[in-house]
Design an enzyme around this catalytic site. Structure first.
Site, PDB file in Angstrom:
ATOM      1  CB  CYS A 114      -0.897  -0.275   1.465  1.00 50.13           C
ATOM      2  SG  CYS A 114      -2.241  -1.355   0.968  1.00 50.13           S
ATOM      3  CG  HIS A 255      -3.277   3.793   3.350  1.00 45.92           C
ATOM      4  ND1 HIS A 255      -3.987   3.167   2.421  1.00 45.92           N
ATOM      5  CD2 HIS A 255      -2.830   2.098   3.699  1.00 45.92           C
ATOM      6  CE1 HIS A 255      -4.069   1.327   2.333  1.00 45.92           C
ATOM      7  NE2 HIS A 255      -3.387   0.894   2.871  1.00 45.92           N
ATOM      8  CG  ASN A 285      -6.404  -0.558   2.561  1.00 48.64           C
ATOM      9  OD1 ASN A 285      -6.300  -0.122   1.635  1.00 48.64           O
ATOM     10  ND2 ASN A 285      -5.756  -1.839   3.155  1.00 48.64           N
TER      11      ASN A 285
HETATM   12  O1  UT7 Z   1      -3.771  -0.976   3.869  1.00 47.03           O
HETATM   13  C1  UT7 Z   1      -2.890  -2.440   4.676  1.00 47.03           C
HETATM   14  C2  UT7 Z   1      -2.791  -3.215   5.713  1.00 47.03           C
HETATM   15  N1  UT7 Z   1      -3.775  -3.518   6.517  1.00 47.03           N
HETATM   16  C3  UT7 Z   1      -4.018  -3.334   7.819  1.00 47.03           C
HETATM   17  O2  UT7 Z   1      -3.359  -1.582   8.561  1.00 47.03           O
HETATM   18  C4  UT7 Z   1      -4.495  -3.287   8.723  1.00 47.03           C
HETATM   19  C5  UT7 Z   1      -4.736  -3.845  10.243  1.00 47.03           C
HETATM   20  N2  UT7 Z   1      -5.197  -4.545  10.622  1.00 47.03           N
HETATM   21  C6  UT7 Z   1      -6.504  -3.469  11.380  1.00 47.03           C
HETATM   22  O3  UT7 Z   1      -7.021  -3.299  10.351  1.00 47.03           O
HETATM   23  C7  UT7 Z   1      -7.430  -4.973  12.184  1.00 47.03           C
HETATM   24  O4  UT7 Z   1      -6.800  -5.482  13.189  1.00 47.03           O
HETATM   25  C8  UT7 Z   1      -8.826  -5.394  11.570  1.00 47.03           C
HETATM   26  C9  UT7 Z   1      -9.919  -4.467  11.106  1.00 47.03           C
HETATM   27  C10 UT7 Z   1      -8.637  -6.855  10.802  1.00 47.03           C
HETATM   28  C11 UT7 Z   1      -9.383  -6.595  13.228  1.00 47.03           C
HETATM   29  O5  UT7 Z   1      -9.405  -6.039  14.251  1.00 47.03           O
HETATM   30  P1  UT7 Z   1      -9.341  -5.787  15.260  1.00 47.03           P
HETATM   31  O6  UT7 Z   1      -9.797  -4.816  16.348  1.00 47.03           O
HETATM   32  O7  UT7 Z   1      -7.348  -6.105  15.805  1.00 47.03           O
HETATM   33  O8  UT7 Z   1      -9.516  -7.105  15.865  1.00 47.03           O
HETATM   34  P2  UT7 Z   1      -9.209  -8.802  15.968  1.00 47.03           P
HETATM   35  O9  UT7 Z   1      -8.389  -9.140  14.450  1.00 47.03           O
HETATM   36  O10 UT7 Z   1      -8.868  -8.377  17.286  1.00 47.03           O
HETATM   37  O11 UT7 Z   1     -10.587 -10.034  16.212  1.00 47.03           O
HETATM   38  C12 UT7 Z   1     -11.535  -9.551  16.947  1.00 47.03           C
HETATM   39  C13 UT7 Z   1     -12.866 -10.118  17.165  1.00 47.03           C
HETATM   40  C14 UT7 Z   1     -12.171 -11.700  16.757  1.00 47.03           C
HETATM   41  O12 UT7 Z   1     -13.009 -12.621  18.133  1.00 47.03           O
HETATM   42  P3  UT7 Z   1     -12.979 -13.261  19.236  1.00 47.03           P
HETATM   43  O13 UT7 Z   1     -11.551 -13.930  18.998  1.00 47.03           O
HETATM   44  O14 UT7 Z   1     -12.533 -11.996  20.187  1.00 47.03           O
HETATM   45  O15 UT7 Z   1     -14.031 -13.813  19.451  1.00 47.03           O
HETATM   46  C15 UT7 Z   1     -11.894 -11.832  15.566  1.00 47.03           C
HETATM   47  O16 UT7 Z   1     -12.956 -12.872  15.089  1.00 47.03           O
HETATM   48  O17 UT7 Z   1     -13.561 -10.040  15.922  1.00 47.03           O
HETATM   49  C16 UT7 Z   1     -14.019 -11.469  14.945  1.00 47.03           C
HETATM   50  N3  UT7 Z   1     -13.649 -10.522  14.064  1.00 47.03           N
HETATM   51  C17 UT7 Z   1     -14.583  -9.985  13.449  1.00 47.03           C
HETATM   52  N4  UT7 Z   1     -16.279 -10.115  13.405  1.00 47.03           N
HETATM   53  C18 UT7 Z   1     -17.073  -9.762  13.025  1.00 47.03           C
HETATM   54  C19 UT7 Z   1     -12.765 -10.171  12.923  1.00 47.03           C
HETATM   55  N5  UT7 Z   1     -13.446  -9.928  11.666  1.00 47.03           N
HETATM   56  C20 UT7 Z   1     -15.099  -9.554  12.189  1.00 47.03           C
HETATM   57  C21 UT7 Z   1     -15.674  -9.401  10.933  1.00 47.03           C
HETATM   58  N6  UT7 Z   1     -16.705  -9.665  11.770  1.00 47.03           N
HETATM   59  N7  UT7 Z   1     -15.417  -9.314   9.603  1.00 47.03           N
END
Ligand code: UT7
Length: 330
Positions: A114, A255, A285
């Site tokens: 990105c 970004h 994104n």
């Molecule tokens: O340009 C490329 C660079 N990429 C980035 O900058 C991405 C950087 N990372 C992020 O933006 C975030 O880490 C995410 C948006 C991808 C994820 O957010 P998070 O707050 O880190 O969530 P998490 O991965 O810690 O997941 C929290 C919970 C999990 O459930 P449990 O284990 O707490 O029960 C996930 O399974 O949210 C769940 N989860 C979802 N729930 C509903 C993950 N994806 C989803 C979803 N809908 N789409």
């Protein structure tokens, strides 16, 4: 005499199809509230199945050239930042050249996750400053929907498609243009965000298709941690390279990967939110297209004005991160 790359034209393109959070609720186990609070995204644009990265690049490039008042045969070089080229070869730059002009304008694709558009602007600026080129088309175009796994809710909700293009032109004794860039990479973090198969490491096979290895994989938490460190560093170091401090920055164009990553930078620098462009809500994104799309929005809402000191900043796969510092206008 000091020569700089000024931005003579900006053009953007987003496909007409919009995929909302509600639409995604019907595709994967997710909900609008989770997506909005965790990412800031409400909807994203998705290319038609037969609409390629080059198709999107053509639309953005035509607008940028029109604004610059040039035809594509006047270009000396084309740099296309992309992570989703139509094909590994020929390059998207060559395909774009053929669509824009019969003149044999050279170019190449640049792949830096990105951060690709930041790298491309830095390279374009260098080619102009050292006198190699007078006019360069810099494009950021990605069709992330083509490598997004719509069975994986952790990534399916994040990405959209789009393109942006900038015409860089040589100008002498000007206060405008790209003042400095800051580029970094740390390949040790490569596995945090990658497209595992389809390259020479893991060529396409029945196994790679079955195992869904042709879709983007991301460790979201680790990428998030990297991003909240990389973005402020790139802003500060870019400004330092330009001989400026944070007070001089009129507009930050980050970004758009996650609203919480942008908010962390806003808090860290104690910025007036009005000085930070955010449009992730409507595009998600779009990788290398986020910054041109945000620049265009800022221009339309009147926040991007001639004479402004603007900092473009990004991070992404590689891992890569970096910034461009420029004075908008010409
Ligand atoms: O340009 C490329 C660079 N990429 C980035 O900058 C991405 C950087 N990372 C992020 O933006 C975030 O880490 C995410 C948006 C991808 C994820 O957010 P998070 O707050 O880190 O969530 P998490 O991965 O810690 O997941 C929290 C919970 C999990 O459930 P449990 O284990 O707490 O029960 C996930 O399974 O949210 C769940 N989860 C979802 N729930 C509903 C993950 N994806 C989803 C979803 N809908 N789409």
């Amino acid at each position: 005499m000091m020569t700089r790359a000024v931005i003579a034209g900006l053009g953007t393109y987003a496909p007409s199809k919009v995929l909302t959070n509600q639409d995604l609720e019907r595709i994967v186990d997710t909900n609008d509230e989770w997506i909005l609070t965790r990412t800031g995204i409400r909807e994203r644009h998705i290319a038609a199945p037969d609409e390629t990265t080059t198709d999107m690049a053509v639309r953005a490039a035509q607008l940028a050239c029109a604004e610059a008042g040039i035809t594509a045969d006047q270009l000396d070089f084309i740099i296309v930042a992309t992570n989703t080229p139509d094909t590994l070869f020929p390059s998207t730059a060559a395909r774009l050249q053929a669509r824009l002009t019969s003149s044999p304008v050279p170019g190449f694709d640049l792949q830096a996750g990105c951060t690709g558009l930041i790298y491309a602007l830095a390279m374009g600026s260098t080619l102009i400053q050292n006198g190699t080129c007078r006019r360069i088309l810099v494009v950021g175009a990605d069709k992330l929907s083509s490598i997004t796994d719509y069975q994986d809710r952790t990534t399916a909700v994040l990405f959209g498609d789009g393109a942006g293009a900038l015409v860089l032109e040589a100008e002498t004794n000007t206060e405008f243009g790209i003042l400095a860039s800051y580029l970094k990479a740390d390949g040790r973090g490569g596995d945090l965000l990658s497209l595992p198969a389809g390259g020479s490491r893991l060529p396409a096979s029945e196994d790679t298709v079955r195992d869904r290895q042709h879709f983007l994989k991301m460790n979201g938490n680790e990428t998030f941690r990297f991003a909240v460190k990389a973005m402020p560093e790139a802003v500060e170091e870019g400004l330092r390279a330009a001989g400026l401090t944070l007070d001089a920055m009129d507009l930050l164009v980050p970004h758009q990967a996650n609203l919480r990553i942008i908010d962390a930078a806003v808090r860290r620098f104690n910025l007036d939110p009005d000085r930070v462009v955010v449009n992730i809500e409507r595009y998600g994104n779009t990788s290398v297209a986020t910054i041109p799309l945000a620049l265009e929005d800022a221009r339309q809402d009147g926040r991007l004005k001639s004479g402004n000191i603007v900092v473009l900043v990004a991070f992404g796969a590689g891992l890569t991160w970096g910034s461009n510092v420029l004075r908008w206008g010409r």
